[in-house]
Design a protein around this motif. Structure first.
Motif, mmCIF file in Angstrom:
data_model
loop_
_atom_site.group_PDB
_atom_site.id
_atom_site.type_symbol
_atom_site.label_atom_id
_atom_site.label_comp_id
_atom_site.label_asym_id
_atom_site.label_seq_id
_atom_site.Cartn_x
_atom_site.Cartn_y
_atom_site.Cartn_z
ATOM 1 N N ASN A 117 -118.780 -65.119 -121.263
ATOM 2 C CA ASN A 117 -119.975 -63.890 -121.421
ATOM 3 C C ASN A 117 -119.431 -62.529 -121.884
ATOM 4 O OD1 ASN A 117 -122.919 -64.481 -120.095
ATOM 5 N ND2 ASN A 117 -121.359 -65.688 -119.047
ATOM 6 N N ILE A 118 -117.994 -62.422 -121.741
ATOM 7 C CA ILE A 118 -117.635 -61.254 -122.208
ATOM 8 C C ILE A 118 -117.480 -61.322 -123.690
ATOM 9 C CG2 ILE A 118 -115.238 -61.505 -121.799
ATOM 10 C CD1 ILE A 118 -117.169 -58.193 -121.317
ATOM 11 N N VAL A 119 -117.091 -62.484 -124.218
ATOM 12 C CA VAL A 119 -116.947 -63.036 -125.546
ATOM 13 C C VAL A 119 -118.467 -62.633 -126.141
ATOM 14 C CG1 VAL A 119 -116.981 -64.853 -127.170
ATOM 15 C CG2 VAL A 119 -114.923 -64.609 -125.378
ATOM 16 N N PHE A 120 -119.442 -62.950 -125.467
ATOM 17 C CA PHE A 120 -120.832 -63.045 -125.877
ATOM 18 C C PHE A 120 -121.115 -61.418 -126.227
ATOM 19 C CE2 PHE A 120 -122.364 -67.256 -124.075
ATOM 20 C CZ PHE A 120 -121.928 -67.853 -125.145
ATOM 21 N N ALA A 121 -120.668 -60.651 -125.067
ATOM 22 C CA ALA A 121 -120.998 -59.282 -125.201
ATOM 23 C C ALA A 121 -120.327 -58.516 -126.280
ATOM 24 C CB ALA A 121 -120.491 -58.477 -123.808
ATOM 25 N N LEU A 122 -119.096 -58.807 -126.574
ATOM 26 C CA LEU A 122 -118.380 -58.179 -127.800
ATOM 27 C C LEU A 122 -119.035 -58.770 -128.903
ATOM 28 C CD1 LEU A 122 -114.784 -58.473 -126.122
ATOM 29 C CD2 LEU A 122 -115.979 -56.212 -126.658
ATOM 30 N N GLY A 123 -119.349 -59.965 -129.047
ATOM 31 C CA GLY A 123 -119.901 -60.620 -130.164
ATOM 32 C C GLY A 123 -121.304 -59.897 -130.651
ATOM 33 N N SER A 124 -122.072 -59.525 -129.416
ATOM 34 C CA SER A 124 -123.392 -59.045 -129.615
ATOM 35 C C SER A 124 -123.124 -57.628 -130.357
ATOM 36 C CB SER A 124 -124.174 -58.823 -128.502
ATOM 37 O OG SER A 124 -124.165 -59.867 -127.795
ATOM 38 N N LEU A 125 -122.060 -56.760 -130.209
ATOM 39 C CA LEU A 125 -121.829 -55.474 -130.856
ATOM 40 C C LEU A 125 -121.741 -55.657 -132.205
ATOM 41 C CD1 LEU A 125 -119.560 -53.788 -127.981
ATOM 42 C CD2 LEU A 125 -122.199 -53.604 -128.479
ATOM 43 N N ASN A 126 -121.157 -56.839 -132.571
ATOM 44 C CA ASN A 126 -120.792 -56.920 -134.351
ATOM 45 C C ASN A 126 -121.687 -57.958 -134.612
ATOM 46 O OD1 ASN A 126 -117.576 -55.889 -134.380
ATOM 47 N ND2 ASN A 126 -117.778 -56.627 -132.227
ATOM 48 N N ASN A 127 -122.854 -58.251 -134.124
ATOM 49 C CA ASN A 127 -123.869 -59.181 -134.868
ATOM 50 C C ASN A 127 -124.911 -58.649 -135.723
ATOM 51 O OD1 ASN A 127 -125.441 -61.561 -135.330
ATOM 52 N ND2 ASN A 127 -125.120 -62.236 -133.340
ATOM 53 N N SER A 128 -124.687 -58.647 -136.922
ATOM 54 C CA SER A 128 -125.815 -58.057 -137.890
ATOM 55 C C SER A 128 -127.270 -58.574 -137.742
ATOM 56 C CB SER A 128 -125.246 -58.273 -139.116
ATOM 57 O OG SER A 128 -125.081 -59.652 -139.839
ATOM 58 N N SER A 129 -127.412 -59.980 -137.088
ATOM 59 C CA SER A 129 -128.538 -60.255 -136.974
ATOM 60 C C SER A 129 -129.209 -59.968 -135.774
ATOM 61 C CB SER A 129 -128.600 -61.959 -136.747
ATOM 62 O OG SER A 129 -127.870 -62.428 -135.502
ATOM 63 N N ILE A 130 -128.546 -59.169 -134.922
ATOM 64 C CA ILE A 130 -129.360 -58.434 -133.765
ATOM 65 C C ILE A 130 -129.694 -56.920 -134.200
ATOM 66 C CG2 ILE A 130 -129.217 -57.413 -131.506
ATOM 67 C CD1 ILE A 130 -127.027 -59.544 -130.937
ATOM 68 N N GLU A 131 -131.136 -56.627 -133.949
ATOM 69 C CA GLU A 131 -131.721 -55.221 -134.523
ATOM 70 C C GLU A 131 -130.528 -54.165 -134.045
ATOM 71 O OE1 GLU A 131 -133.981 -54.561 -136.454
ATOM 72 O OE2 GLU A 131 -134.449 -56.627 -136.925
ATOM 73 N N PRO A 132 -130.240 -53.261 -134.978
ATOM 74 C CA PRO A 132 -129.409 -52.140 -134.549
ATOM 75 C C PRO A 132 -129.773 -51.633 -133.058
ATOM 76 C CG PRO A 132 -130.033 -52.060 -136.528
ATOM 77 C CD PRO A 132 -130.903 -53.177 -136.335
ATOM 78 N N HIS A 133 -130.926 -51.130 -132.843
ATOM 79 C CA HIS A 133 -131.357 -50.572 -131.537
ATOM 80 C C HIS A 133 -131.277 -51.634 -130.272
ATOM 81 C CE1 HIS A 133 -134.973 -52.500 -132.843
ATOM 82 N NE2 HIS A 133 -135.355 -52.339 -131.509
ATOM 83 N N LEU A 134 -131.039 -52.905 -130.528
ATOM 84 C CA LEU A 134 -130.823 -53.870 -129.465
ATOM 85 C C LEU A 134 -129.583 -54.449 -129.173
ATOM 86 C CD1 LEU A 134 -134.115 -56.294 -130.133
ATOM 87 C CD2 LEU A 134 -133.810 -54.257 -128.651
ATOM 88 N N LYS A 135 -128.530 -53.829 -130.145
ATOM 89 C CA LYS A 135 -126.949 -54.341 -129.965
ATOM 90 C C LYS A 135 -126.672 -53.950 -128.310
ATOM 91 C CE LYS A 135 -125.699 -54.058 -134.543
ATOM 92 N NZ LYS A 135 -125.367 -55.378 -134.829
ATOM 93 N N LEU A 136 -126.745 -52.818 -127.914
ATOM 94 C CA LEU A 136 -126.005 -52.461 -126.789
ATOM 95 C C LEU A 136 -126.787 -52.982 -125.597
ATOM 96 C CD1 LEU A 136 -125.592 -48.554 -127.548
ATOM 97 C CD2 LEU A 136 -123.729 -50.360 -126.975
ATOM 98 N N ARG A 137 -128.271 -52.986 -125.660
ATOM 99 C CA ARG A 137 -129.114 -53.639 -124.562
ATOM 100 C C ARG A 137 -128.844 -55.201 -124.347
ATOM 101 N NH1 ARG A 137 -135.262 -53.487 -125.373
ATOM 102 N NH2 ARG A 137 -134.647 -51.256 -126.088
ATOM 103 N N THR A 138 -128.529 -55.847 -125.651
ATOM 104 C CA THR A 138 -128.163 -57.311 -125.436
ATOM 105 C C THR A 138 -126.882 -57.627 -124.928
ATOM 106 O OG1 THR A 138 -129.505 -57.751 -127.541
ATOM 107 C CG2 THR A 138 -127.717 -59.371 -126.821
ATOM 108 N N ALA A 139 -125.757 -56.681 -125.592
ATOM 109 C CA ALA A 139 -124.352 -56.827 -124.937
ATOM 110 C C ALA A 139 -124.317 -56.478 -123.544
ATOM 111 C CB ALA A 139 -123.491 -55.993 -125.848
ATOM 112 N N ASP A 140 -125.148 -55.464 -122.945
ATOM 113 C CA ASP A 140 -125.170 -55.209 -121.506
ATOM 114 C C ASP A 140 -125.736 -56.351 -120.694
ATOM 115 O OD1 ASP A 140 -125.031 -52.968 -119.501
ATOM 116 O OD2 ASP A 140 -127.029 -53.512 -119.192
ATOM 117 N N THR A 141 -126.804 -57.226 -121.440
ATOM 118 C CA THR A 141 -126.987 -58.412 -120.642
ATOM 119 C C THR A 141 -125.976 -59.284 -120.143
ATOM 120 O OG1 THR A 141 -129.404 -58.084 -121.547
ATOM 121 C CG2 THR A 141 -128.737 -60.374 -120.559
ATOM 122 N N PHE A 142 -125.050 -59.608 -121.412
ATOM 123 C CA PHE A 142 -124.009 -60.425 -121.187
ATOM 124 C C PHE A 142 -122.788 -59.898 -120.088
ATOM 125 C CE2 PHE A 142 -125.670 -62.070 -125.043
ATOM 126 C CZ PHE A 142 -125.854 -63.450 -124.696
#
Length: 580
Positions: A198-223
């Motif tokens: 899950n921490i790999v998922f969180a760090l991956g979320s911050l660098n994932n261009s397919s995630i909308e910019p305004h959702l990156k931190l929110r998605t990472a925080d979920t993990f």
């Protein structure tokens, strides 16, 4: 009407074919309703079913939960002045928020002196200890999970190679095997691996261009919230590589977020767990393999690297000494490490680990640096301090000149393969770390001069010829470093392999502050008025870098606001001085 049950006869409970994961873990009554059972609706909890998994007996689950509850009630003994474990944070162990590091502290001092009400990021709230929640062992869809792992491996792992990726992929792929029993020995081991995942998922979320910019931190925080619920609290009693790796990666993740005040606590536990793991390896000869030795060395030097990074960012004294008894990791990539024998890196293939080794040497220079705090910006630096700083800067120059060709940012290179692009990103990240340490060295002297000029513009101390020469040299080096750093990071904004590190935000605001503060010192000759296109363009680029990273790093927006206030304060002060 059908007859009801006879009075006094208890109604027979309906047998549920399958309880949800959370109710089964908590041993609460589940009605089996899908997609969400009634207890999960009442608790606003994530409801997950897994009909294909092997059932865990109530007795074994109860034993594990009881053991974890006992572990959570323990107090870990830590070295003097070392913060306690993250889950037991107290008022005394809280850190300054994300953007309140050395440079923003200086900004606050200046703007307060000018009567400005600069925006200060409020202290984040404390949180209560969380029991291990087995209901957090859930997975996103395979395509999403694969994408997040790819982003981690592409953008994070080259800069922080804490995991052994072949082992990680082997265990990760096993999770998706249908109707196959996990080969993990027990649920505790599975919890640790899912915490890492899950921490790999969180760090991956911050660098994932397919995630909308305004959702990156929110998605990472979920993990990340899942990591908190799965965090291996038994790390010191049962140290393992999974526990160490999870804690190290969590420390890295926290530097990006509004939870950065938790960095020291998590890093303290990572360090103690790494030391405990080292003791275990010395006792248990079955753990003596090249793979384990190298993972242990990487873990220890990641702890040293992060301790100096966090301390430098927040203006603290280093706690960990440079333990020369633990060698640097060997420059051998994961796929060549073996459990039996000694694998070798092919001579024709450069190692990914070289960037970690270079960063470790760079951060050793920090031990002699002076930080910017409430005292250092008000004291007079003498000839000895100035000469010592320039000597440390020469050590940085020597490290930079000795870097392998692939890690030299100032050299042209052909980008043919993804590995070439990865080395380019590593070169820029190494340069970011060099710039950051160089500014930590040089910035205090320039900011001290700016503070004095701001407070007493008409008086200046009499300096000897040698002191004046060295002060000008330090000021010029600080300015050159600031301009080079801003230019490099501004160019990097357009790259597919963006250097995504919290150090970027700290470096940009530090560099811009140096340029703005230099305009307060008449002898330096920096003009930030609209007519001076050169330094004005540098400041404009700094703001663009902060804007570009605000979707990936909490606090970038607040840092931008503080920098704007500081810029306006300095401009107002200069206009008032010119009218005199």
């Amino acid at each position: 009407m059908p007859p009801g049950p006879e009075p006094g006869v208890p109604r027979k409970r309906r047998k549920v074919a399958e309880s949800c994961k959370l109710c089964r873990a908590k041993k609460t009554r589940c009605d089996g309703l899908r997609p969400v059972c009634s207890p999960c609706v009442e608790k606003h909890a994530v409801c997950e079913y897994n009909d294909t998994t092997v059932a865990i007996t109530a007795g074994s689950l109860s034993d594990i939960q009881e053991r974890l509850r006992q572990l959570e009630q323990r107090t870990f003994v830590t070295p003097s002045h070392t913060p306690t474990i993250d889950h037991y944070a107290t008022e005394n162990s809280r850190e300054r928020p994300f953007v309140e590091h050395q440079t923003t502290y200086f900004i606050q001092q200046i703007t307060r002196s000018a009567g400005s009400t600069s925006a200060i990021i409020s202290q984040a709230e404390l949180y209560e200890p969380i029991e291990t929640d087995f209901g957090s062992i859930v997975m996103p869809p395979r395509a999403v999970a694969d994408g997040l792992v790819y982003c981690f491996e592409t953008y994070v792992y080259p800069l922080f190679p804490a995991l052994h990726m072949p082992s990680f992929h082997q265990r990760y792929d096993r999770l998706w095997e249908v109707n196959s029993q996990s080969s993990l020995q027990n649920l505790a081991a599975e919890v640790k691996f899912h915490a890492v995942l899950n921490i790999v998922f969180a760090l991956g979320s911050l660098n994932n261009s397919s995630i909308e910019p305004h959702l990156k931190l929110r998605t990472a925080d979920t993990f990340y919230q899942r990591v908190r619920k799965l965090m291996p609290l038994d790390a010191l009693d049962f140290p393992s590589f999974e526990a160490v790796q999870c804690l190290i990666l969590t420390t890295i993740y926290l530097t990006y977020t509004k939870y950065s005040y938790r960095c020291s606590n998590t890093l303290a536990l990572a360090t103690r767990t790494t030391l405990a793991l080292g003791q275990l390896m010395r006792v248990d000869q079955t753990m003596d393999s090249q793979l384990n030795r190298e993972l242990y060395r990487r873990a220890w030097h990641h702890c040293l690297l992060l301790e100096r990074l966090v301390s430098a960012l927040f203006g603290r004294t280093f706690i960990l000494g440079l333990d020369k008894t633990i060698p640097f990791p060997q420059a051998i990539d994961d796929e060549y490490l073996t459990e039996h024998g000694n694998g070798q890196q092919p001579a024709s293939i450069p190692s990914v680990i070289d960037a970690l080794l270079a960063s470790a040497k760079i951060n050793e220079v920090l031990d002699g640096a002076r930080t910017v705090d409430g005292e250092s910006i008000n004291i007079d630096f003498g000839l000895h301090e100035l000469a010592e700083t320039l000597q440390l800067n020469e050590k940085l120059d020597a490290i930079e000149q000795s870097l392998p060709h692939r890690l030299r940012h100032d050299l042209t290179r052909d980008i043919v393969t993804p590995r070439d692009q990865m080395f380019k990103m590593q070169a820029e990240a190494v340069m970011v770390r060099i710039f950051n340490v160089r500014l930590v060295l040089l910035r205090p002297y320039l900011l001290a001069s700016a503070r004095k000029s701001f407070s007493m513009p008409t008086s200046s101390p009499t300096l000897s010829s040698a002191e004046a020469t060295l002060q000008r040299a330090v000021a010029n080096l600080a300015l050159q470093t600031s301009v080079s750093a801003i230019n490099m990071l501004h160019e990097n904004l357009a790259s597919d392999y963006r250097v995504m590190s919290s150090t970027v935000v700290f470096l940009v605001i530090s560099a811009a502050t140096v340029i703005i503060a230099a305009s307060l010192v008449p002898d330096i000759g920096v003009d930030i008025q609209p007519g001076d296109d050169y330094y004005c363009s540098m400041i404009a680029k700094a703001f663009q870098v902060l804007e570009g990273h605000q979707w990936q790093i909490d606090g970038a927006r607040g840092a931008k606001s503080q920098l704007e206030n500081f810029l306006e304060t300095v401009k107002t002060a200069k206009e008032a001085r010119n009218r005199c």
